[in-house]
Design a protein around this motif. Structure first.
Motif, short mmCIF file in Angstrom:
data_model
loop_
_atom_site.label_atom_id
_atom_site.label_comp_id
_atom_site.label_asym_id
_atom_site.label_seq_id
_atom_site.Cartn_x
_atom_site.Cartn_y
_atom_site.Cartn_z
N ALA A 128 -4.75 -5.39 15.78
CA ALA A 128 -3.94 -4.49 14.97
C ALA A 128 -3.21 -5.25 13.87
O ALA A 128 -3.07 -4.77 12.74
N ASP A 179 -5.59 -6.87 21.60
CA ASP A 179 -5.41 -5.64 20.82
C ASP A 179 -4.29 -5.80 19.80
O ASP A 179 -4.39 -5.29 18.67
N ALA A 190 -5.69 -6.13 11.13
CA ALA A 190 -6.08 -4.93 10.38
C ALA A 190 -4.92 -4.31 9.62
O ALA A 190 -5.10 -3.31 8.92
N LYS A 191 -3.72 -4.89 9.79
CA LYS A 191 -2.51 -4.39 9.11
C LYS A 191 -2.27 -2.91 9.43
O LYS A 191 -1.95 -2.10 8.56
N GLN A 192 -2.45 -2.58 10.71
CA GLN A 192 -2.25 -1.20 11.13
C GLN A 192 -0.77 -0.80 11.13
O GLN A 192 -0.45 0.38 11.08
N HIS A 193 0.10 -1.80 11.21
CA HIS A 193 1.53 -1.53 11.33
C HIS A 193 2.29 -2.11 10.14
O HIS A 193 1.82 -3.05 9.48
N THR A 194 3.47 -1.57 9.88
CA THR A 194 4.38 -2.11 8.87
C THR A 194 5.48 -2.87 9.57
O THR A 194 6.26 -2.30 10.32
N LYS A 243 2.48 2.85 2.96
CA LYS A 243 3.55 2.11 3.64
C LYS A 243 4.86 2.10 2.86
O LYS A 243 5.84 1.50 3.30
N SER A 290 0.85 -1.19 0.00
CA SER A 290 0.00 0.00 0.00
C SER A 290 0.88 1.23 0.00
O SER A 290 1.90 1.28 0.70
#
Length: 354
Positions: free
Chosen positions: A340, A336, A343-347, A219, A216
């Motif tokens: 996360a 949590d 949801a792929k909130q982090h790289t 990212k 994405s």
């Protein structure tokens, strides 16, 4: 001890924090590790949810599925025993040893090899288990494992950084090994912002290959730090046009899903596709004519050679690879952390601290 215990297949609510869970004792041939950090991976999510069962055809969601087969809900196609402490990627210190293990190991800083092999037949894939699946793992203050699976590591990296390597990097190295990637290859890596994807970028570059990452666009700055030669959007409408003159000889994929035929269509004649995941969905449209008329080779990669993790330790100690630590969460916030992660909130990789 404190432990986050998975009570059965289902949603996040199946993970329950216990503050008085029995501390394990090392059996003969085992060691007891005081866990300093433990990485989180797709295997943890998929095992809990039962996604590995062939009754499930959806993408990885982390939620409960309407129906999960009772006979094949794990990576190995077998039932799992609950309650279970998950978590395969431990960094910690050996604090006790079982019978037959040299006490000199006490005090060693180690990371864990997640593949549990038969000591008498270590190369037999049918006799393997996985840490946090076939036996309790590291989402707890203490954990036991086979002494041969606790690998000493000498590094200035933090515990959390070291806990990012075991699953993601060994999975990636196993994929590249199966595909026989060399410095003559151009490797396309879908999902390059994830733990395995980021490891694929680094390890393919280590082999001298040209690497094209897909992620994405938000990212891209983080993915760029891993050193790919080019970065493309996550799913270009016309992948061939986006690649331009690039000649892709290897696709290293953990994504799958509806976009999958586009990845196969751009492979050069005689190219290789290697896979160790399907987070966007396991069911794909497959044209056999593309496969055989273009002389393609497909390899699946799950159980890896015992030497792979020893190589990963060597790469860590000689600074040939670097951690991609995205975030840390305390043990009590494992729900949590998984939310996360899903949801792929982090790289990069998420790590839990007991």
């Amino acid at each position: 001890m404190r432990a986050m215990v998975t009570m059965g297949h289902g949603g996040l609510e199946q993970m329950v924090l216990h503050t008085d869970w029995p501390r394990p004792e090392p059996a003969p041939g085992e060691v007891l590790i005081k866990v300093a950090a433990c990485g989180l991976n797709n295997t943890d999510v998929n095992t809990r949810s039962g996604w590995y069962s062939k009754t499930v055809t959806d993408a990885t969601t982390g939620d409960a599925f309407e129906k999960v087969g009772e006979d094949d809900p794990t990576w190995g196609g077998n039932p799992i025993t609950f309650p279970r402490i998950q978590g395969a990627d431990i960094c910690g210190e050996i604090v006790a040893v079982g019978a037959g293990v040299d006490s000199a190991h006490i005090g060693q800083r180690v990371i864990t090899d997640g593949w549990l092999r038969d000591p008498n037949d270590p190369e037999n894939m049918d006799k393997t288990g996985y840490y946090g699946s076939e036996r309790d793992g590291g989402f707890a203050e203490y954990a036991t494992t086979l002494a041969v699976n606790a690998l000493p590591v000498k590094s200035n990296l933090s515990d959390a950084e070291l806990a990012t390597f075991s699953c993601s990097y060994s999975t990636a190295e196993g994929m590249l090994t199966r595909a026989n990637v060399t410095d003559r290859d151009t490797v396309l890596v879908p999902g390059a912002s994830g733990g395995v994807g980021g490891a694929l970028v680094q390890l393919a570059k280590r082999r001298g290959a040209r690497v094209i990452a897909m992620a994405s666009e938000v990212k891209h700055p983080d993915v760029a730090k891993l050193g790919p030669d080019r970065i493309l959007p996550r799913a270009p409408e016309n992948l061939r046009a986006a690649l331009g003159e690039e000649k892709v000889t290897v696709v290293a994929d953990v994504v799958g899903g509806p976009y999958w035929p586009n990845l196969i269509d751009i492979l050069e004649r005689g190219g290789r596709y290697t896979c160790s995941g399907a987070i966007a969905g396991p069911m794909v449209e497959f044209d056999l004519r593309t496969f055989y008329l273009r002389d393609l080779t497909f390899t699946g990669s799950t159980v890896i050679d015992p030497q792979v993790m020893r190589n990963i330790v060597k790469y860590i100690e000689t600074d040939q690879i670097k951690p991609a630590l995205a975030a840390t969460y305390p043990l009590e916030d494992l729900r949590d952390a998984q939310a996360a992660f899903i949801a792929k909130q982090h790289t990069g990789n998420i790590v839990v601290i007991p």
